[in-house]
Every structure is written in structure tokens, then in C-alpha cells.
Write an enzyme that holds these catalytic residues in place. Structure first.
Site, PDB file in Angstrom:
ATOM      1  N   ALA A 269       0.805  -1.221   0.000  1.00  0.00           N
ATOM      2  CA  ALA A 269       0.000   0.000   0.000  1.00  0.00           C
ATOM      3  C   ALA A 269       0.838   1.270   0.000  1.00  0.00           C
ATOM      4  O   ALA A 269       0.350   2.326  -0.394  1.00  0.00           O
ATOM      5  CB  ALA A 269      -0.932   0.004   1.214  1.00  0.00           C
ATOM      6  N   ASP A 270       2.085   1.184   0.436  1.00  0.00           N
ATOM      7  CA  ASP A 270       2.930   2.376   0.542  1.00  0.00           C
ATOM      8  C   ASP A 270       4.367   2.033   0.151  1.00  0.00           C
ATOM      9  O   ASP A 270       5.281   2.129   0.969  1.00  0.00           O
ATOM     10  CB  ASP A 270       2.878   2.929   1.966  1.00  0.00           C
ATOM     11  N   LEU A 271       4.550   1.654  -1.104  1.00  0.00           N
ATOM     12  CA  LEU A 271       5.880   1.288  -1.578  1.00  0.00           C
ATOM     13  C   LEU A 271       6.708   2.551  -1.766  1.00  0.00           C
ATOM     14  O   LEU A 271       6.525   3.312  -2.717  1.00  0.00           O
ATOM     15  CB  LEU A 271       5.783   0.517  -2.896  1.00  0.00           C
TER      16      LEU A 271
ATOM     17  N   ASN B   6      10.700   1.857   2.714  1.00  0.00           N
ATOM     18  CA  ASN B   6      10.202   0.502   2.933  1.00  0.00           C
ATOM     19  C   ASN B   6      10.894  -0.542   2.070  1.00  0.00           C
ATOM     20  O   ASN B   6      10.541  -1.727   2.131  1.00  0.00           O
ATOM     21  CB  ASN B   6       8.691   0.446   2.696  1.00  0.00           C
TER      22      ASN B   6
END
Length: 250
Positions: A168-170, A174
């Protein structure tokens, strides 16, 4: 293989890997416990209240789920209760276990907890710590990236995408490089499995590119596209093309 078991608590429940520990002490979700332990070292930071520690069962990372942005100013860490399986920690634990058991490089989940308060709950997650980890953001800002690293990142992302693992938040924080140079993905909060499709896969890649631009890596690294981004995309699409040529099913 991770063997998930549920341990009820007076105010909620804990989901844990029974191959790692036989039971979980609720104190293990409290930063103060590790800060007071003679066998542990801690370090905190970030919106999620991350704590790094050493314990008899290994090196771990404790994250307390917190809201960000404007909402976080009004409601720091409470979420609407919609059932045990849908709590943030239980969902991320389950997804990480699935990805880990499939051979993808994600932090192995150790235990997750929710504490229910009527129609609201708070949540925490503990995963194994990746040895020697440095984020792609850190390496990019230090100029410590090249085409070889880019290719490894591209192949890793493709490996997740062809299995339908949506992050969801690449972003560059991360994506992590361990001490051996292997690539890992962190923080699958709100992630899920979905049928592979180029629109969401491309959107994931674009999100990563935007994050690199946001932290200033693209401007700091001369010839960024040629030195890093293009080799990343080439390696990514090569994996997809090779898979399609073999006729592999998702």
C-alpha cells in the site's frame, strides 16, 4: 513455516508464531519493558513508534500503529472495531506470514496484539529484525547505489508483483538492503493479495519513484535515471517477460 496461534487477553487477543515462542507476555508490547531489560537495546523513531530490541527469541522490531496526517492529530492510535481478523496487527501478521512462507523477503512476524476499548481498538506488531538493514532512501542519499543494486531491487519487486503482493505504501523507506546485499520489503500495513495486473503494478513503481524524488535522491544522484531507475525497470520487466515466456501462472 509460521504456525499462527491466538492467545486471548483480558482486553483483546494476541496472534503469535508458535514456532518462535510458546506464549507471549503482554509486557513485550511495551517499549518500557525492553528499555528496562538488561538483555535488550532499544531505538525509537518514526510515526509508528518503532522500537528495536534484542531478546532471548532473537532480534525484533516493535511497532505501535499510529495514524498520520491531520487525522493523527485528533486520534493518535485508535481504530474502528470491525472484528478481530480486520485489526491492523492481525491483518499484517497474516499477510507477512503468507509472504514469508512463499519465500518472499519480508520480516517474519512474531506476534501481533489488539487492545479493544468498546467500538475502538489499539494495535501493535512485532517482527524479526533484518540484520544490517539500510533503507533504499539512506543508500540513495549517500550515493551508495548503482545499476547492480537497481537490478536486484527490480527483480525483487517483480517477484512480489507476479505473486499478487500489493504494497500500500511502496516507498524508498520501505525497501531495505540487508548486510548481504539482499532486498527486502517492509511495512505491509494495509497491503493485500490481488490478481497481478499492470495498472496497480505500474502504480506501485510510480509511487516508489515519487518517494525517491521527494527525498531529493534524484537530484542528488547525477544521472539517476540512467544509473538507477532504468536498470531497475529493465530488471523488473525482464522477470515479467521471462515468466510470461514460460507460461507460468500467477
Amino acid at each position: 513455516m509460521i504456525r499462527a496461534q491466538v492467545q486471548p487477553t483480558p482486553t483483546g487477543a494476541i496472534l503469535f508464531d508458535a514456532t518462535a515462542v510458546q506464549h507471549v507476555d503482554e509486557a513485550w508490547f511495551e517499549p518500557a519493558h525492553w528499555q528496562a531489560s538488561s538483555t535488550a537495546s532499544t531505538q525509537s523513531g518514526g510515526r509508528g513508534g518503532v522500537v528495536f530490541f534484542e531478546a532471548p527469541f532473537g532480534a525484533g522490531v516493535l511497532r505501535h500503529y499510529r495514524r498520520g496526517g491531520l487525522v493523527g492529530r485528533l486520534n493518535a492510535d485508535h481504530y474502528l472495531w470491525t472484528g478481530r481478523r480486520r485489526t491492523r496487527g492481525f491483518r499484517e501478521f497474516t499477510l507477512l506470514a503468507q509472504l514469508h512462507d512463499a519465500g518472499l523477503r519480508v520480516p517474519a512476524p512474531l506476534f501481533a496484539r489488539y487492545v479493544r476499548e468498546g467500538l475502538r481498538y489499539r494495535a501493535d506488531l512485532v517482527t524479526r529484525r533484518i540484520p544490517g538493514a539500510r533503507t533504499l532512501a539512506e543508500r540513495s542519499l549517500a550515493g551508495d547505489v548503482d545499476a547492480a543494486l537497481a537490478a536486484r531491487v527490480g527483480r525483487t519487486l517483480a517477484g512480489f508483483h507476479v505473486r499478487g503482493a500489493w504494497h500500500a505504501d511502496l516507498n524508498a523507506h520501505n525497501v531495505v538492503v540487508d548486510g548481504a546485499g539482499e532486498i527486502w520489503l517492509l511495512d505491509f500495513d494495509r497491503g493485500r493479495m490481488r490478481p497481478p495486473a499492470m495498472p496497480w503494478q505500474q502504480a506501485n513503481l510510480e509511487r516508489l519513484h515519487r518517494s525517491l524524488a521527494k527525498i531529493g535522491a534524484i537530484k542528488r544522484l547525477e544521472g539517476f535515471d540512467a544509473r538507477f531507475w532504468h536498470p531497475l525497470l529493465a530488471a523488473y520487466h525482464r522477470v515479467l517477460a521471462d515468466r510470461a515466456a514460460r507460461g507460468d501462472a500467477p
